[in-house]
Each structure stands twice: as structure tokens, then as C-alpha cells.
Design an enzyme around this catalytic site. Structure first.
Site, PDB file in Angstrom:
ATOM      1  N   ASP A  17      41.296  32.442  37.167  1.00 39.58           N
ATOM      2  CA  ASP A  17      40.324  33.170  37.962  1.00 39.58           C
ATOM      3  C   ASP A  17      40.424  32.651  39.397  1.00 39.58           C
ATOM      4  O   ASP A  17      41.060  31.626  39.652  1.00 39.58           O
ATOM      5  CB  ASP A  17      38.926  32.937  37.374  1.00 39.58           C
ATOM      6  CG  ASP A  17      37.836  33.583  38.190  1.00 39.58           C
ATOM      7  OD1 ASP A  17      37.938  34.786  38.478  1.00 39.58           O
ATOM      8  OD2 ASP A  17      36.887  32.865  38.549  1.00 39.58           O
ATOM      9  N   ASP A  19      37.555  33.133  42.484  1.00 35.96           N
ATOM     10  CA  ASP A  19      36.301  32.640  43.050  1.00 35.96           C
ATOM     11  C   ASP A  19      35.562  31.762  42.035  1.00 35.96           C
ATOM     12  O   ASP A  19      35.297  32.193  40.912  1.00 35.96           O
ATOM     13  CB  ASP A  19      35.402  33.809  43.447  1.00 35.96           C
ATOM     14  CG  ASP A  19      36.056  34.708  44.486  1.00 35.96           C
ATOM     15  OD1 ASP A  19      36.070  34.326  45.665  1.00 35.96           O
ATOM     16  OD2 ASP A  19      36.574  35.773  44.100  1.00 35.96           O
ATOM     17  N   ASP A 177      35.593  30.207  35.286  1.00 36.54           N
ATOM     18  CA  ASP A 177      34.318  29.524  35.502  1.00 36.54           C
ATOM     19  C   ASP A 177      33.115  30.297  34.979  1.00 36.54           C
ATOM     20  O   ASP A 177      31.981  29.887  35.228  1.00 36.54           O
ATOM     21  CB  ASP A 177      34.125  29.264  37.002  1.00 36.54           C
ATOM     22  CG  ASP A 177      33.948  30.558  37.783  1.00 36.54           C
ATOM     23  OD1 ASP A 177      34.811  31.441  37.676  1.00 36.54           O
ATOM     24  OD2 ASP A 177      32.932  30.686  38.496  1.00 36.54           O
TER      25      ASP A 177
END
Length: 221
Positions: A17, A19, A177
Site C-alpha cells: 500500500d 499512504d 496499514d
């Protein structure tokens, strides 16, 4: 080709991922959103609010903003357009690469692993951000939230990457995240490493049942 990345053996690819995983980008997103709101004569929102909302794509960010302000839903399209205009021009002012990221990418590259960045951020600002932080060179595939018909938590982007590299789900791992990353990975038959420092909309990451939960990418080694 295959190697061990921490507890995962026989890997051929690692999907990341963006951001909240590779880059802390919330300050730039907040700045651009604040300017776009001012452009439309709307009240601003706080950086903590933006940190809570990001990770599910720009359209969802605008949805959350409009609901928070109690503004007219018809403002969604113009605010989204203005935000994207402002953000593309200021995509990397205060954004920073998290500790451990370069070490992890260098290790994966040395092991000849395929590396893909799979994000819900639109492709153009995603590639601009990666480029300006000197991260784009590590990735042979970048998929944005507008690259396919579906985005995370739908498994389509991860399945696309598996097909792109012609590998099986157990030959790749997703590192992210948020619940979006965990659900997309598990729906595609992949394991997921979750990082505690990113953006998960206020939800404890343990509730997402990742295969491994870490506080830093350094812990993989």
C-alpha cells in the site's frame, strides 16, 4: 526465483500500500483539502480528521468532509475536482517516507522480488508522490484507485498484480496499514502484513485479523 521475507518463505512478489504504509502523506492531503474548501467558501477540517478519513480513496475523503461540515451533498463533485487539482500541484511538500521503508525495499530488490504498489489513491498523484520521494524506481507495477473497475478492499487489484507477474497467491504477500489491505489480501488468497502506524479509521488493526502485525518494517528482518 523465491526467498524468505521474515516469516514468509518462497515469495516471488511483495505488494505495498502507499499512504500510511510507505509514506506519511496526511499533511499534504490536509493542506490541499483545506485550500479546496477555501476555494469553495467552505469551512476547513482538521488534520486529525483527515488522518482518520484517508485510505479509502479521494471520493470517500470528500464524502467524509461534506458529512462532517453538514454541507450540501451536491458539492461532492466540485469539491473533489478542486481537491484533486490542488493536491496534484502540491502532492509532496511535507510527505515523508516512514522509517524502515527504504531498508525493506532495498532488501526486496536485492532478493529479486517483484514489487508492486497498490493504492486507492488515484494513479497520477500516486506516481507523482512515489517519483518525488525517489520510490518509483523500486516498483515494476503501480495500480491506483482509478486503474481498474474496483479498488481495495475488493481483491481485483491484487488479483490483477498476481496475473501480471504470473504467480500464485501464496507466492506474494500484501503489506498495508488498514482493513482495506487485509480484506483485499485475504479475498485474493494472500497473506497480509499490517503496520500499526498508518491510517485505519480509528479501528484497532487486530480487529482486521492480519497474518502479522508490526510496528515497523524493520521488524520483518
Amino acid at each position: 526465483m523465491g526467498t524468505t521475507l521474515g516469516p514468509f518463505a518462497g515469495l516471488k512478489a511483495v505488494f505495498f500500500d502507499l499512504d500510511g504504509t510507505l509514506v506519511d502523506s496526511a499533511r499534504d492531503i490536509h493542506r490541499s483539502l483545506a485550500i479546496a474548501l477555501s476555494d469553495l467558501c467552505l469551512r476547513t477540517v482538521s488534520e486529525p480528521q483527515v488522518r482518520y478519513w484517508v485510505g479509502r480513496g479521494a471520493s470517500r475523503l470528500i464524502d467524509c468532509t461534506i458529512k462532517s461540515l453538514g454541507a450540501d451533498p451536491a458539492l461532492h463533485a466540485p469539491l473533489l475536482a478542486q481537491f484533486m487539482l490542488r493536491y496534484q500541484a502540491n502532492v509532496c511538500v511535507d510527505s515523508e517516507v516512514y522509517d524502515g521503508v527504504i531498508h525493506c525495499l532495498e532488501y526486496c530488490q536485492a532478493q529479486q522480488l517483484h514489487l508492486a504498489c497498490i493504492t486507492n489513491k488515484p494513479l497520477l498523484p500516486a506516481k507523482t508522490l512515489l517519483s518525488q520521494l525517489n520510490l518509483l524506481r523500486y516498483f515494476s507495477l503501480v495500480l491506483g484507485g482509478d486503474s481498474l473497475d474496483h479498488r481495495k478492499p475488493h481483491p481485483a487489484p491484487l488479483l490483477h498484480a498476481l496475473a501480471y507477474y504470473d504467480i500464485l497467491p501464496d507466492q506474494a504477500v500484501m503489506i498495508g496499514d488498514s482493513r482495506n489491505d487485509v480484506e483485499a489480501a485475504h479475498a485474493s488468497g494472500m497473506a497480509c502484513v499490517a503496520l500499526s502506524y498508518g491510517y485505519n479509521h480509528g479501528e484497532p488493526l487486530q480487529a482486521c485479523a492480519p497474518d502479522l502485525l508490526l510496528d515497523s518494517l524493520f521488524e520483518l528482518f
